[in-house]
Design a protein around this motif. Structure first.
Motif, PDB file in Angstrom:
ATOM      1  N   UNK A 178      43.885  33.621  42.458  1.00 45.57           N
ATOM      2  CA  UNK A 178      44.367  34.100  41.163  1.00 45.57           C
ATOM      3  C   UNK A 178      43.381  33.597  40.121  1.00 45.57           C
ATOM      4  N   UNK A 179      42.951  34.474  39.209  1.00 43.13           N
ATOM      5  CA  UNK A 179      42.019  33.991  38.195  1.00 43.13           C
ATOM      6  C   UNK A 179      42.271  34.619  36.833  1.00 43.13           C
ATOM      7  N   UNK A 180      41.763  33.903  35.840  1.00 42.23           N
ATOM      8  CA  UNK A 180      41.682  34.434  34.485  1.00 42.23           C
ATOM      9  C   UNK A 180      40.289  34.095  33.972  1.00 42.23           C
ATOM     10  N   UNK A 181      39.875  34.787  32.924  1.00 41.78           N
ATOM     11  CA  UNK A 181      38.635  34.425  32.251  1.00 41.78           C
ATOM     12  C   UNK A 181      39.001  33.470  31.125  1.00 41.78           C
ATOM     13  N   UNK A 182      38.048  32.625  30.730  1.00 41.61           N
ATOM     14  CA  UNK A 182      38.372  31.670  29.667  1.00 41.61           C
ATOM     15  C   UNK A 182      37.163  31.346  28.808  1.00 41.61           C
ATOM     16  N   UNK A 183      37.474  30.997  27.581  1.00 40.27           N
ATOM     17  CA  UNK A 183      36.525  30.391  26.652  1.00 40.27           C
ATOM     18  C   UNK A 183      37.344  29.713  25.567  1.00 40.27           C
ATOM     19  N   UNK A 184      37.072  28.434  25.359  1.00 37.94           N
ATOM     20  CA  UNK A 184      37.758  27.695  24.304  1.00 37.94           C
ATOM     21  C   UNK A 184      36.759  26.743  23.653  1.00 37.94           C
ATOM     22  N   UNK A 185      36.870  26.647  22.333  1.00 37.60           N
ATOM     23  CA  UNK A 185      35.983  25.757  21.590  1.00 37.60           C
ATOM     24  C   UNK A 185      36.761  24.782  20.713  1.00 37.60           C
ATOM     25  N   UNK A 214      32.851  33.511  49.172  1.00 39.36           N
ATOM     26  CA  UNK A 214      32.432  32.190  49.660  1.00 39.36           C
ATOM     27  C   UNK A 214      33.569  31.479  50.388  1.00 39.36           C
ATOM     28  N   UNK A 215      34.766  31.509  49.815  1.00 38.77           N
ATOM     29  CA  UNK A 215      35.893  30.778  50.391  1.00 38.77           C
ATOM     30  C   UNK A 215      36.816  31.656  51.235  1.00 38.77           C
ATOM     31  N   UNK A 216      36.369  32.872  51.497  1.00 37.35           N
ATOM     32  CA  UNK A 216      37.072  33.798  52.391  1.00 37.35           C
ATOM     33  C   UNK A 216      38.496  34.141  51.937  1.00 37.35           C
ATOM     34  N   UNK A 217      38.628  34.394  50.642  1.00 41.13           N
ATOM     35  CA  UNK A 217      39.905  34.906  50.134  1.00 41.13           C
ATOM     36  C   UNK A 217      40.008  36.368  50.536  1.00 41.13           C
ATOM     37  N   UNK A 218      41.214  36.790  50.833  1.00 39.55           N
ATOM     38  CA  UNK A 218      41.447  38.169  51.248  1.00 39.55           C
ATOM     39  C   UNK A 218      41.985  39.028  50.107  1.00 39.55           C
ATOM     40  N   UNK A 219      42.430  38.367  49.049  1.00 39.84           N
ATOM     41  CA  UNK A 219      43.053  39.082  47.937  1.00 39.84           C
ATOM     42  C   UNK A 219      42.691  38.373  46.635  1.00 39.84           C
ATOM     43  N   UNK A 220      42.397  39.170  45.606  1.00 40.45           N
ATOM     44  CA  UNK A 220      42.077  38.633  44.285  1.00 40.45           C
ATOM     45  C   UNK A 220      43.083  39.210  43.296  1.00 40.45           C
ATOM     46  N   UNK A 221      43.670  38.332  42.499  1.00 37.83           N
ATOM     47  CA  UNK A 221      44.602  38.754  41.455  1.00 37.83           C
ATOM     48  C   UNK A 221      44.075  38.251  40.123  1.00 37.83           C
ATOM     49  N   UNK A 222      43.853  39.161  39.193  1.00 35.99           N
ATOM     50  CA  UNK A 222      43.451  38.767  37.849  1.00 35.99           C
ATOM     51  C   UNK A 222      44.666  38.852  36.936  1.00 35.99           C
ATOM     52  N   UNK A 223      44.974  37.741  36.285  1.00 39.23           N
ATOM     53  CA  UNK A 223      46.053  37.706  35.297  1.00 39.23           C
ATOM     54  C   UNK A 223      45.450  37.154  34.015  1.00 39.23           C
ATOM     55  N   UNK A 224      45.447  37.965  32.971  1.00 41.65           N
ATOM     56  CA  UNK A 224      44.887  37.524  31.693  1.00 41.65           C
ATOM     57  C   UNK A 224      45.501  36.189  31.268  1.00 41.65           C
ATOM     58  N   UNK A 225      44.720  35.394  30.560  1.00 44.38           N
ATOM     59  CA  UNK A 225      45.173  34.060  30.160  1.00 44.38           C
ATOM     60  C   UNK A 225      46.269  34.086  29.101  1.00 44.38           C
ATOM     61  N   UNK A 226      46.559  35.248  28.549  1.00 40.61           N
ATOM     62  CA  UNK A 226      47.680  35.357  27.617  1.00 40.61           C
ATOM     63  C   UNK A 226      48.811  36.199  28.215  1.00 40.61           C
ATOM     64  N   UNK A 227      48.779  36.381  29.532  1.00 38.78           N
ATOM     65  CA  UNK A 227      49.800  37.186  30.214  1.00 38.78           C
ATOM     66  C   UNK A 227      50.684  36.285  31.069  1.00 38.78           C
ATOM     67  N   UNK A 228      51.978  36.520  30.958  1.00 39.82           N
ATOM     68  CA  UNK A 228      52.942  35.752  31.726  1.00 39.82           C
ATOM     69  C   UNK A 228      53.887  36.732  32.420  1.00 39.82           C
ATOM     70  N   UNK A 229      53.689  36.894  33.699  1.00 37.91           N
ATOM     71  CA  UNK A 229      54.561  37.760  34.478  1.00 37.91           C
ATOM     72  C   UNK A 229      55.912  37.061  34.595  1.00 37.91           C
TER      73      UNK A 229
END
Length: 151
Positions: free
Chosen positions: A5-12, A109-124
């Motif tokens: 599961x991943x999100x993109x990020x940038x914070x300053x 690289x780590x042999x994941x079979x599934x990728x889920x992108x959830x935006x960093x401001x999204x809460x399912x």
């Protein structure tokens, strides 16, 4: 199915980190949906000194091949910020594209079979959406917002 599961990020600022990214981490880290899944923040060169959560495993851009251990929460950080590049009246988000490609590289690289992108401001929040996402085992899916006619 081994899932990333991943999100993109940038914070300053500390405020942005806490109100957006730490909130995302706290929500998904303790949610049953993420049991047996690793979470990644693919980061566009943020100030990592703002991170106060010791459970986050930080991987710098040049360390991915050296990193054998993955933890539940990982932050992969680039050395150079790409951010937004506005040109010809359209958004060309080089940083966002790089982050998505990096998620794919990490999955390979780590042999994941599934990728889920959830935006960093999204809460399912519904059990129905979690069950639906869990049930997907091939292909590419984007959720559709009929009101906005937009994925």
């Amino acid at each position: 199915m081994k899932t990333l599961i991943f999100c993109t990020s940038y914070f300053d600022t500390k405020e942005l980190y806490q109100k957006r990214y730490q909130k995302w981490i706290n929500y998904y880290n303790h949610h049953p949906f993420t049991n047996n899944k690793c979470m990644y923040l693919i980061d566009d060169c943020s100030n990592l000194e703002l991170i106060t959560d010791s459970s986050i495993h930080i991987i710098k851009e040049d360390q991915l091949n050296e990193t054998k251990e993955r933890k539940k929460i990982n932050l992969y950080s680039f050395h150079e910020r790409k951010g937004l590049n506005w040109a010809h009246n359209s958004a060309n988000n080089e940083g966002w594209c790089r982050s998505f490609c990096t998620a794919l590289n990490i999955a390979e690289k780590y042999k994941y079979e599934k990728i889920i992108h959830i935006e960093s401001d999204a809460f399912l929040i519904s059990k129905r959406i979690f069950n639906y996402i869990e049930s997907i085992n091939s292909g590419w899916t984007a959720l559709w917002a009929p009101k906005y006619y937009f994925p």
